[in-house]
Write a protein that holds these residues in place. Structure first.
Motif, PDB file in Angstrom:
ATOM      1  N   VAL A 133       0.941  -1.157   0.014  1.00 46.27           N
ATOM      2  CA  VAL A 133       0.085   0.049  -0.087  1.00 46.27           C
ATOM      3  C   VAL A 133       0.884   1.292  -0.005  1.00 46.27           C
ATOM      4  CG1 VAL A 133      -1.571   1.359   1.355  1.00 46.27           C
ATOM      5  CG2 VAL A 133      -2.167  -1.076   0.825  1.00 46.27           C
ATOM      6  N   PRO A 134       1.880   1.441   0.747  1.00 48.72           N
ATOM      7  CA  PRO A 134       2.711   2.681   0.748  1.00 48.72           C
ATOM      8  C   PRO A 134       3.060   2.863  -0.671  1.00 48.72           C
ATOM      9  CG  PRO A 134       3.419   1.227   2.619  1.00 48.72           C
ATOM     10  CD  PRO A 134       2.653   0.503   1.587  1.00 48.72           C
ATOM     11  N   TYR A 135       3.695   1.827  -1.286  1.00 51.47           N
ATOM     12  CA  TYR A 135       4.186   2.118  -2.722  1.00 51.47           C
ATOM     13  C   TYR A 135       3.035   2.536  -3.699  1.00 51.47           C
ATOM     14  CZ  TYR A 135       6.184   1.273  -7.222  1.00 51.47           C
ATOM     15  OH  TYR A 135       6.627   1.505  -8.663  1.00 51.47           O
ATOM     16  N   LEU A 136       1.975   1.845  -3.510  1.00 52.67           N
ATOM     17  CA  LEU A 136       0.875   2.086  -4.215  1.00 52.67           C
ATOM     18  C   LEU A 136       0.325   3.423  -4.127  1.00 52.67           C
ATOM     19  CD1 LEU A 136      -1.237  -1.206  -4.555  1.00 52.67           C
ATOM     20  CD2 LEU A 136       0.396  -0.379  -6.327  1.00 52.67           C
ATOM     21  N   PHE A 137       0.270   3.868  -2.834  1.00 54.16           N
ATOM     22  CA  PHE A 137      -0.122   5.285  -2.684  1.00 54.16           C
ATOM     23  C   PHE A 137       0.781   6.395  -3.068  1.00 54.16           C
ATOM     24  CE2 PHE A 137      -1.027   8.424   0.737  1.00 54.16           C
ATOM     25  CZ  PHE A 137      -2.373   8.838   0.515  1.00 54.16           C
ATOM     26  N   THR A 138       1.909   6.091  -2.798  1.00 53.31           N
ATOM     27  CA  THR A 138       2.790   7.035  -3.316  1.00 53.31           C
ATOM     28  C   THR A 138       2.723   7.335  -4.787  1.00 53.31           C
ATOM     29  OG1 THR A 138       4.246   6.261  -1.620  1.00 53.31           O
ATOM     30  CG2 THR A 138       5.269   7.895  -2.918  1.00 53.31           C
ATOM     31  N   LEU A 139       2.639   6.164  -5.540  1.00 54.74           N
ATOM     32  CA  LEU A 139       2.679   6.237  -7.015  1.00 54.74           C
ATOM     33  C   LEU A 139       1.379   6.893  -7.327  1.00 54.74           C
ATOM     34  CD1 LEU A 139       4.552   4.965  -8.873  1.00 54.74           C
ATOM     35  CD2 LEU A 139       3.013   2.891  -9.006  1.00 54.74           C
ATOM     36  N   PHE A 140       0.215   6.551  -6.785  1.00 58.79           N
ATOM     37  CA  PHE A 140      -1.076   7.160  -7.339  1.00 58.79           C
ATOM     38  C   PHE A 140      -0.974   8.715  -6.813  1.00 58.79           C
ATOM     39  CE2 PHE A 140      -5.458   8.111  -6.365  1.00 58.79           C
ATOM     40  CZ  PHE A 140      -5.936   8.091  -7.603  1.00 58.79           C
ATOM     41  N   THR A 141      -0.661   9.089  -5.962  1.00 60.20           N
ATOM     42  CA  THR A 141      -0.742  10.451  -5.641  1.00 60.20           C
ATOM     43  C   THR A 141       0.246  11.218  -6.424  1.00 60.20           C
ATOM     44  OG1 THR A 141       0.622  10.111  -3.690  1.00 60.20           O
ATOM     45  CG2 THR A 141      -1.834  10.487  -3.185  1.00 60.20           C
ATOM     46  N   PHE A 142       1.496  10.590  -6.816  1.00 57.55           N
ATOM     47  CA  PHE A 142       2.687  11.407  -7.256  1.00 57.55           C
ATOM     48  C   PHE A 142       2.224  11.733  -8.605  1.00 57.55           C
ATOM     49  CE2 PHE A 142       6.705  11.201  -9.716  1.00 57.55           C
ATOM     50  CZ  PHE A 142       7.125  12.329  -9.324  1.00 57.55           C
ATOM     51  N   VAL A 143       1.760  10.656  -9.241  1.00 66.33           N
ATOM     52  CA  VAL A 143       1.241  10.510 -10.710  1.00 66.33           C
ATOM     53  C   VAL A 143       0.067  11.536 -10.983  1.00 66.33           C
ATOM     54  CG1 VAL A 143       0.535   9.306 -12.672  1.00 66.33           C
ATOM     55  CG2 VAL A 143       2.207   8.512 -11.383  1.00 66.33           C
ATOM     56  N   LEU A 144      -0.871  11.293 -10.055  1.00 68.32           N
ATOM     57  CA  LEU A 144      -2.138  12.329 -10.136  1.00 68.32           C
ATOM     58  C   LEU A 144      -1.643  13.517 -10.268  1.00 68.32           C
ATOM     59  CD1 LEU A 144      -5.074  12.111 -10.407  1.00 68.32           C
ATOM     60  CD2 LEU A 144      -5.371  12.259  -7.971  1.00 68.32           C
ATOM     61  N   THR A 145      -1.085  14.120  -8.911  1.00 66.88           N
ATOM     62  CA  THR A 145      -0.555  15.561  -9.080  1.00 66.88           C
ATOM     63  C   THR A 145       0.059  15.970 -10.267  1.00 66.88           C
ATOM     64  OG1 THR A 145      -0.402  14.781  -6.695  1.00 66.88           O
ATOM     65  CG2 THR A 145       0.295  17.243  -7.365  1.00 66.88           C
ATOM     66  N   ASN A 146       1.119  15.162 -10.638  1.00 68.97           N
ATOM     67  CA  ASN A 146       1.976  15.748 -12.009  1.00 68.97           C
ATOM     68  C   ASN A 146       0.933  15.715 -13.010  1.00 68.97           C
ATOM     69  OD1 ASN A 146       4.700  16.167 -11.244  1.00 68.97           O
ATOM     70  ND2 ASN A 146       4.804  14.168 -10.566  1.00 68.97           N
ATOM     71  N   ASN A 147      -0.116  14.875 -13.166  1.00 71.86           N
ATOM     72  CA  ASN A 147      -0.980  14.920 -14.475  1.00 71.86           C
ATOM     73  C   ASN A 147      -1.720  16.127 -14.289  1.00 71.86           C
ATOM     74  OD1 ASN A 147       0.261  12.578 -15.442  1.00 71.86           O
ATOM     75  ND2 ASN A 147      -1.531  11.268 -14.926  1.00 71.86           N
ATOM     76  N   ILE A 148      -2.441  16.364 -13.070  1.00 67.59           N
ATOM     77  CA  ILE A 148      -3.372  17.366 -13.035  1.00 67.59           C
ATOM     78  C   ILE A 148      -2.635  18.759 -13.142  1.00 67.59           C
ATOM     79  CG2 ILE A 148      -4.765  18.638 -11.192  1.00 67.59           C
ATOM     80  CD1 ILE A 148      -5.899  16.145 -10.698  1.00 67.59           C
ATOM     81  N   PHE A 149      -1.344  18.881 -13.013  1.00 65.28           N
ATOM     82  CA  PHE A 149      -0.643  20.260 -13.309  1.00 65.28           C
ATOM     83  C   PHE A 149      -0.849  20.429 -14.697  1.00 65.28           C
ATOM     84  CE2 PHE A 149       3.022  19.704 -10.053  1.00 65.28           C
ATOM     85  CZ  PHE A 149       2.165  20.381  -8.966  1.00 65.28           C
ATOM     86  N   GLY A 150      -1.313  19.605 -15.552  1.00 64.49           N
ATOM     87  CA  GLY A 150      -1.494  19.949 -17.096  1.00 64.49           C
ATOM     88  C   GLY A 150      -2.634  20.911 -17.209  1.00 64.49           C
ATOM     89  N   ILE A 151      -3.569  21.137 -16.294  1.00 67.57           N
ATOM     90  CA  ILE A 151      -4.743  21.900 -16.379  1.00 67.57           C
ATOM     91  C   ILE A 151      -4.705  22.746 -15.361  1.00 67.57           C
ATOM     92  CG2 ILE A 151      -6.041  20.313 -17.711  1.00 67.57           C
ATOM     93  CD1 ILE A 151      -7.618  19.683 -15.256  1.00 67.57           C
ATOM     94  N   VAL A 152      -3.607  22.997 -14.556  1.00 68.24           N
ATOM     95  CA  VAL A 152      -3.886  23.970 -13.363  1.00 68.24           C
ATOM     96  C   VAL A 152      -3.242  25.320 -14.108  1.00 68.24           C
ATOM     97  CG1 VAL A 152      -2.809  24.792 -11.327  1.00 68.24           C
ATOM     98  CG2 VAL A 152      -3.542  22.411 -11.421  1.00 68.24           C
TER      99      VAL A 152
END
Lengths: 262, 67, 63
Positions: free
Chosen positions: A94-113
């Motif tokens: 879970v720690p790895y999956l959680f880090t991966l998910f939040t990191f990728v999600l934040t970096n993706n969403i930077f595309g429309i911020v």
């Protein structure tokens, strides 16, 4: 200026968006380490850490709004991606999956911020590194669980096949596990972010350029902008979906390496 | 305008497998929805059909870059 | 979860087809360059597709 923003009227005439728009010069200094994507990665690390530290600092039985937001993201990753897919040993991952998910999600969403507007994952090196992490994790887990000989044997030799056919099938199995899996994992994320950013550039820069034209073209430009705004919401959906799929596939690969027979 | 016409051809040839994949899974979903216990019978057929259709799409992709 | 099984299977099928085609097509391409022929690539691609579909059948098609 070009290292942070892009306008349609650089130079003379309309410069259509191309892959050049992804190769940004450094924001300050004169080296390859201060470009916008790298600064965005650091920003995302800070944002994610601060958000989850704040939301988990004053944990209460009746959660505050912030705690509720943090906990729903966590429980989504833990239950839907960890428990349902990996099975009874899921808490280790879970720690790895959680880090991966939040990191990728934040970096993706930077595309429309607004003002940031650059999806970090549209530079292919970042997804490559993430895929290498996943690659190492799921092979390591499989080797630890089953021993290296048994693990490789299970990958290479499909039961119930006449011996000579293995010449044909074993290279395919090896190529799938050691080359195609990490490659498709990273390229899927990269291609979605790249194409999405290019699409937004086309509509918004095109609208801006039309607005500088004669009266008839000025009348058309609001439609291009409206379409660009609609596509921004579409992009938001794609960005969340891609972060989800990246984590989902990581969990599936780990589950496959843990399973005794596949 | 520069570029290669191969990619236009690949785009056209990808229409077929795309429609095929859609039809395969439409039939699979409605079959399972009507008769959930038929799932284990339908699943291998759906996957094989998907594999055949997808193989044609990938074949076109490879040929578009190689030829 | 039943639906996730299917999603997993679809990505695996895609991976098998792609790697079958890349590996045996790559072998064919190399033979073409080496022997100055023109048909090994096609043979390799067809062989790769055939083997990959056979592998998909072995893994997902039989009961």
């Amino acid at each position: 200026m070009r290292s942070l923003f892009r306008l349609s009227g650089e130079g003379e005439g309309f410069v259509p968006p191309s892959s050049n728009d992804f190769e940004l010069p450094p924001v300050f200094g004169d080296n390859a380490f201060t470009t916008k994507p790298i600064l965005l990665v650091f920003l995302s690390v800070i944002l994610v850490s601060v958000f989850f530290l704040l939301s988990s600092r004053k944990a209460a039985v009746v959660p505050s709004k912030l705690q509720f937001a943090g906990e729903s993201i966590y429980s989504f990753v833990r239950n839907d991606l960890g428990r349902d897919i990996i099975g009874h040993e899921f808490m280790r991952f879970v720690p790895y999956l959680f880090t991966l998910f939040t990191f990728v999600l934040t970096n993706n969403i930077f595309g429309i911020v607004p003002f940031l507007q650059f999806p970090t994952m549209s530079r292919v090196s970042f997804p490559y590194v993430l895929a290498v992490f996943t690659f190492v994790v799921f092979h390591y887990v499989g080797i630890r669980k089953q021993g290296i000989v048994k693990y490789l044997k299970e990958i290479m030799f499909m039961p119930g096949v006449p011996k000579p056919v293995y010449i044909l099938l074993t290279p395919i199995e090896l190529a799938t596990f050691f080359l195609v899996r990490p490659l498709t994992l990273s390229l899927r994320l990269f291609a979605n972010m790249f194409a999405g950013h290019l699409l937004l550039l086309v509509f918004i820069l095109g609208g801006e350029h039309l607005f500088q034209g004669v009266l008839g073209l000025k009348l058309i430009s609001p439609f291009a902008f409206a379409f660009g705004i609609g596509l921004t919401f579409f992009e938001f959906m794609v960005q969340c979906l891609q972060a989800y799929i990246f984590t989902l596939l990581t969990a599936l690969y780990i589950a496959g390496a843990l399973a005794d027979e596949h | 305008m520069t570029g290669t016409l191969n990619l236009v051809g690949y785009g056209l040839s990808a229409i077929g497998p795309a429609i095929a994949t859609g039809m395969i899974f439409a039939a699979y979903i409605s079959g399972v929805a009507r008769q959930p216990e038929a799932r284990s019978v339908l699943q291998p057929i759906a996957f094989l059909g998907f594999a055949l259709a997808e193989a044609l799409a990938l074949f076109g992709l490879v040929l578009a870059f190689v030829l | 979860m039943a639906m996730k099984d299917e999603g997993n299977a679809l990505w695996s099928i895609f991976g098998y087809l792609l790697s079958g085609m890349l590996f045996w097509g790559g072998v064919g391409y190399g033979l073409d360059k080496w022997l100055n022929q023109g048909y090994f690539l096609l043979v390799g691609l067809l062989l790769g597709i055939g083997a990959a579909i056979y592998l998909v059948w072995l893994r997902f098609g039989r009961e």
